[in-house]
Motif scaffolding. Sequence first.
Motif, PDB file in Angstrom:
ATOM      1  N   ARG A  28       0.811  -1.219   0.000  1.00  0.00           N
ATOM      2  CA  ARG A  28       0.000   0.000   0.000  1.00  0.00           C
ATOM      3  C   ARG A  28       0.842   1.266   0.000  1.00  0.00           C
ATOM      4  O   ARG A  28       0.311   2.359   0.053  1.00  0.00           O
ATOM      5  CB  ARG A  28      -0.936   0.010   1.203  1.00  0.00           C
ATOM      6  N   CYS A  29       2.153   1.141  -0.025  1.00  0.00           N
ATOM      7  CA  CYS A  29       3.036   2.310   0.065  1.00  0.00           C
ATOM      8  C   CYS A  29       3.205   3.010  -1.274  1.00  0.00           C
ATOM      9  O   CYS A  29       3.715   4.118  -1.330  1.00  0.00           O
ATOM     10  CB  CYS A  29       4.404   1.901   0.602  1.00  0.00           C
ATOM     11  N   GLY A  30       2.811   2.368  -2.367  1.00  0.00           N
ATOM     12  CA  GLY A  30       2.966   2.974  -3.680  1.00  0.00           C
ATOM     13  C   GLY A  30       4.337   2.765  -4.285  1.00  0.00           C
ATOM     14  O   GLY A  30       4.703   3.430  -5.237  1.00  0.00           O
ATOM     15  N   LYS A  31       5.098   1.827  -3.726  1.00  0.00           N
ATOM     16  CA  LYS A  31       6.432   1.531  -4.254  1.00  0.00           C
ATOM     17  C   LYS A  31       6.520   0.066  -4.654  1.00  0.00           C
ATOM     18  O   LYS A  31       5.762  -0.764  -4.190  1.00  0.00           O
ATOM     19  CB  LYS A  31       7.509   1.825  -3.211  1.00  0.00           C
ATOM     20  N   VAL A  32       7.472  -0.222  -5.526  1.00  0.00           N
ATOM     21  CA  VAL A  32       7.767  -1.585  -5.956  1.00  0.00           C
ATOM     22  C   VAL A  32       9.223  -1.845  -5.627  1.00  0.00           C
ATOM     23  O   VAL A  32      10.077  -0.981  -5.826  1.00  0.00           O
ATOM     24  CB  VAL A  32       7.529  -1.754  -7.471  1.00  0.00           C
ATOM     25  N   LYS A  33       9.512  -3.028  -5.125  1.00  0.00           N
ATOM     26  CA  LYS A  33      10.877  -3.394  -4.749  1.00  0.00           C
ATOM     27  C   LYS A  33      11.425  -4.387  -5.769  1.00  0.00           C
ATOM     28  O   LYS A  33      10.774  -5.381  -6.082  1.00  0.00           O
ATOM     29  CB  LYS A  33      10.855  -4.024  -3.363  1.00  0.00           C
ATOM     30  N   CYS A  34      12.612  -4.119  -6.278  1.00  0.00           N
ATOM     31  CA  CYS A  34      13.251  -5.023  -7.237  1.00  0.00           C
ATOM     32  C   CYS A  34      13.586  -6.339  -6.537  1.00  0.00           C
ATOM     33  O   CYS A  34      14.219  -6.332  -5.475  1.00  0.00           O
ATOM     34  CB  CYS A  34      14.523  -4.383  -7.777  1.00  0.00           C
ATOM     35  N   PRO A  35      13.185  -7.472  -7.110  1.00  0.00           N
ATOM     36  CA  PRO A  35      13.481  -8.759  -6.482  1.00  0.00           C
ATOM     37  C   PRO A  35      14.964  -9.122  -6.528  1.00  0.00           C
ATOM     38  O   PRO A  35      15.426  -9.928  -5.735  1.00  0.00           O
ATOM     39  CB  PRO A  35      12.643  -9.758  -7.275  1.00  0.00           C
ATOM     40  N   ARG A  36      15.730  -8.518  -7.413  1.00  0.00           N
ATOM     41  CA  ARG A  36      17.154  -8.841  -7.522  1.00  0.00           C
ATOM     42  C   ARG A  36      18.001  -8.044  -6.528  1.00  0.00           C
ATOM     43  O   ARG A  36      18.775  -8.610  -5.781  1.00  0.00           O
ATOM     44  CB  ARG A  36      17.667  -8.575  -8.933  1.00  0.00           C
ATOM     45  N   CYS A  37      17.845  -6.721  -6.508  1.00  0.00           N
ATOM     46  CA  CYS A  37      18.744  -5.895  -5.689  1.00  0.00           C
ATOM     47  C   CYS A  37      18.069  -5.226  -4.499  1.00  0.00           C
ATOM     48  O   CYS A  37      18.747  -4.691  -3.642  1.00  0.00           O
ATOM     49  CB  CYS A  37      19.418  -4.837  -6.562  1.00  0.00           C
ATOM     50  N   GLY A  38      16.734  -5.234  -4.448  1.00  0.00           N
ATOM     51  CA  GLY A  38      16.025  -4.636  -3.325  1.00  0.00           C
ATOM     52  C   GLY A  38      15.769  -3.143  -3.461  1.00  0.00           C
ATOM     53  O   GLY A  38      15.217  -2.522  -2.555  1.00  0.00           O
ATOM     54  N   TYR A  39      16.137  -2.550  -4.577  1.00  0.00           N
ATOM     55  CA  TYR A  39      15.916  -1.119  -4.797  1.00  0.00           C
ATOM     56  C   TYR A  39      14.419  -0.842  -4.862  1.00  0.00           C
ATOM     57  O   TYR A  39      13.675  -1.545  -5.535  1.00  0.00           O
ATOM     58  CB  TYR A  39      16.605  -0.698  -6.101  1.00  0.00           C
ATOM     59  N   GLU A  40      13.952   0.183  -4.150  1.00  0.00           N
ATOM     60  CA  GLU A  40      12.542   0.554  -4.153  1.00  0.00           C
ATOM     61  C   GLU A  40      12.330   1.745  -5.069  1.00  0.00           C
ATOM     62  O   GLU A  40      13.067   2.713  -5.030  1.00  0.00           O
ATOM     63  CB  GLU A  40      12.081   0.908  -2.743  1.00  0.00           C
ATOM     64  N   MET A  41      11.302   1.639  -5.895  1.00  0.00           N
ATOM     65  CA  MET A  41      10.970   2.721  -6.813  1.00  0.00           C
ATOM     66  C   MET A  41       9.462   2.928  -6.828  1.00  0.00           C
ATOM     67  O   MET A  41       8.710   2.034  -6.440  1.00  0.00           O
ATOM     68  CB  MET A  41      11.496   2.416  -8.213  1.00  0.00           C
ATOM     69  N   ALA A  42       9.024   4.091  -7.223  1.00  0.00           N
ATOM     70  CA  ALA A  42       7.598   4.407  -7.274  1.00  0.00           C
ATOM     71  C   ALA A  42       6.920   3.586  -8.369  1.00  0.00           C
ATOM     72  O   ALA A  42       7.510   3.337  -9.428  1.00  0.00           O
ATOM     73  CB  ALA A  42       7.404   5.887  -7.541  1.00  0.00           C
ATOM     74  N   LYS A  43       5.687   3.166  -8.105  1.00  0.00           N
ATOM     75  CA  LYS A  43       4.906   2.457  -9.120  1.00  0.00           C
ATOM     76  C   LYS A  43       4.525   3.447 -10.213  1.00  0.00           C
ATOM     77  O   LYS A  43       4.136   4.581  -9.916  1.00  0.00           O
ATOM     78  CB  LYS A  43       3.623   1.895  -8.521  1.00  0.00           C
ATOM     79  N   PRO A  44       4.626   3.026 -11.464  1.00  0.00           N
ATOM     80  CA  PRO A  44       4.200   3.932 -12.544  1.00  0.00           C
ATOM     81  C   PRO A  44       2.689   4.099 -12.518  1.00  0.00           C
ATOM     82  O   PRO A  44       1.960   3.164 -12.204  1.00  0.00           O
ATOM     83  CB  PRO A  44       4.670   3.223 -13.816  1.00  0.00           C
ATOM     84  N   SER A  45       2.224   5.289 -12.840  1.00  0.00           N
ATOM     85  CA  SER A  45       0.792   5.549 -12.852  1.00  0.00           C
ATOM     86  C   SER A  45       0.146   4.870 -14.058  1.00  0.00           C
ATOM     87  O   SER A  45       0.822   4.442 -15.000  1.00  0.00           O
ATOM     88  CB  SER A  45       0.545   7.054 -12.910  1.00  0.00           C
ATOM     89  N   GLY A  46      -1.161   4.796 -14.034  1.00  0.00           N
ATOM     90  CA  GLY A  46      -1.906   4.190 -15.143  1.00  0.00           C
ATOM     91  C   GLY A  46      -1.652   4.898 -16.460  1.00  0.00           C
ATOM     92  O   GLY A  46      -1.586   4.277 -17.517  1.00  0.00           O
ATOM     93  N   PHE A  47      -1.494   6.223 -16.421  1.00  0.00           N
ATOM     94  CA  PHE A  47      -1.242   6.988 -17.637  1.00  0.00           C
ATOM     95  C   PHE A  47       0.074   6.576 -18.281  1.00  0.00           C
ATOM     96  O   PHE A  47       0.165   6.384 -19.489  1.00  0.00           O
ATOM     97  CB  PHE A  47      -1.231   8.486 -17.332  1.00  0.00           C
ATOM     98  N   PHE A  48       1.124   6.434 -17.468  1.00  0.00           N
ATOM     99  CA  PHE A  48       2.424   6.058 -18.014  1.00  0.00           C
ATOM    100  C   PHE A  48       2.432   4.631 -18.535  1.00  0.00           C
ATOM    101  O   PHE A  48       3.096   4.333 -19.517  1.00  0.00           O
ATOM    102  CB  PHE A  48       3.536   6.272 -16.991  1.00  0.00           C
ATOM    103  N   LYS A  49       1.671   3.729 -17.898  1.00  0.00           N
ATOM    104  CA  LYS A  49       1.546   2.356 -18.412  1.00  0.00           C
ATOM    105  C   LYS A  49       0.867   2.378 -19.777  1.00  0.00           C
ATOM    106  O   LYS A  49       1.294   1.702 -20.708  1.00  0.00           O
ATOM    107  CB  LYS A  49       0.744   1.490 -17.444  1.00  0.00           C
ATOM    108  N   TRP A  50      -0.192   3.170 -19.907  1.00  0.00           N
ATOM    109  CA  TRP A  50      -0.915   3.287 -21.171  1.00  0.00           C
ATOM    110  C   TRP A  50       0.001   3.862 -22.251  1.00  0.00           C
ATOM    111  O   TRP A  50       0.042   3.365 -23.372  1.00  0.00           O
ATOM    112  CB  TRP A  50      -2.140   4.179 -20.983  1.00  0.00           C
ATOM    113  N   LEU A  51       0.743   4.913 -21.879  1.00  0.00           N
ATOM    114  CA  LEU A  51       1.644   5.548 -22.833  1.00  0.00           C
ATOM    115  C   LEU A  51       2.718   4.581 -23.318  1.00  0.00           C
ATOM    116  O   LEU A  51       3.023   4.527 -24.508  1.00  0.00           O
ATOM    117  CB  LEU A  51       2.282   6.773 -22.178  1.00  0.00           C
TER     118      LEU A  51
END
Length: 61
Positions: A28-51
Amino acid sequence: MKCGFCGHEFDEEEQGARTCGGCPMSGRCGKVKCPRCGYEMAKPSGFFKWLKRRRDKENGR
């Protein structure tokens, strides 16, 4: 999704969510964690996924 730190590509919903399973925020934090290195980044919004899908479709990917 591609990790901004190590470049590893992974499915945001499956692998990214699994690595955060022990967190009290559990996705629920709005972030995604890389399974390889553990780096956390913001989830892309629906608009950017569509684009991205539209751009990939135009480029024949």
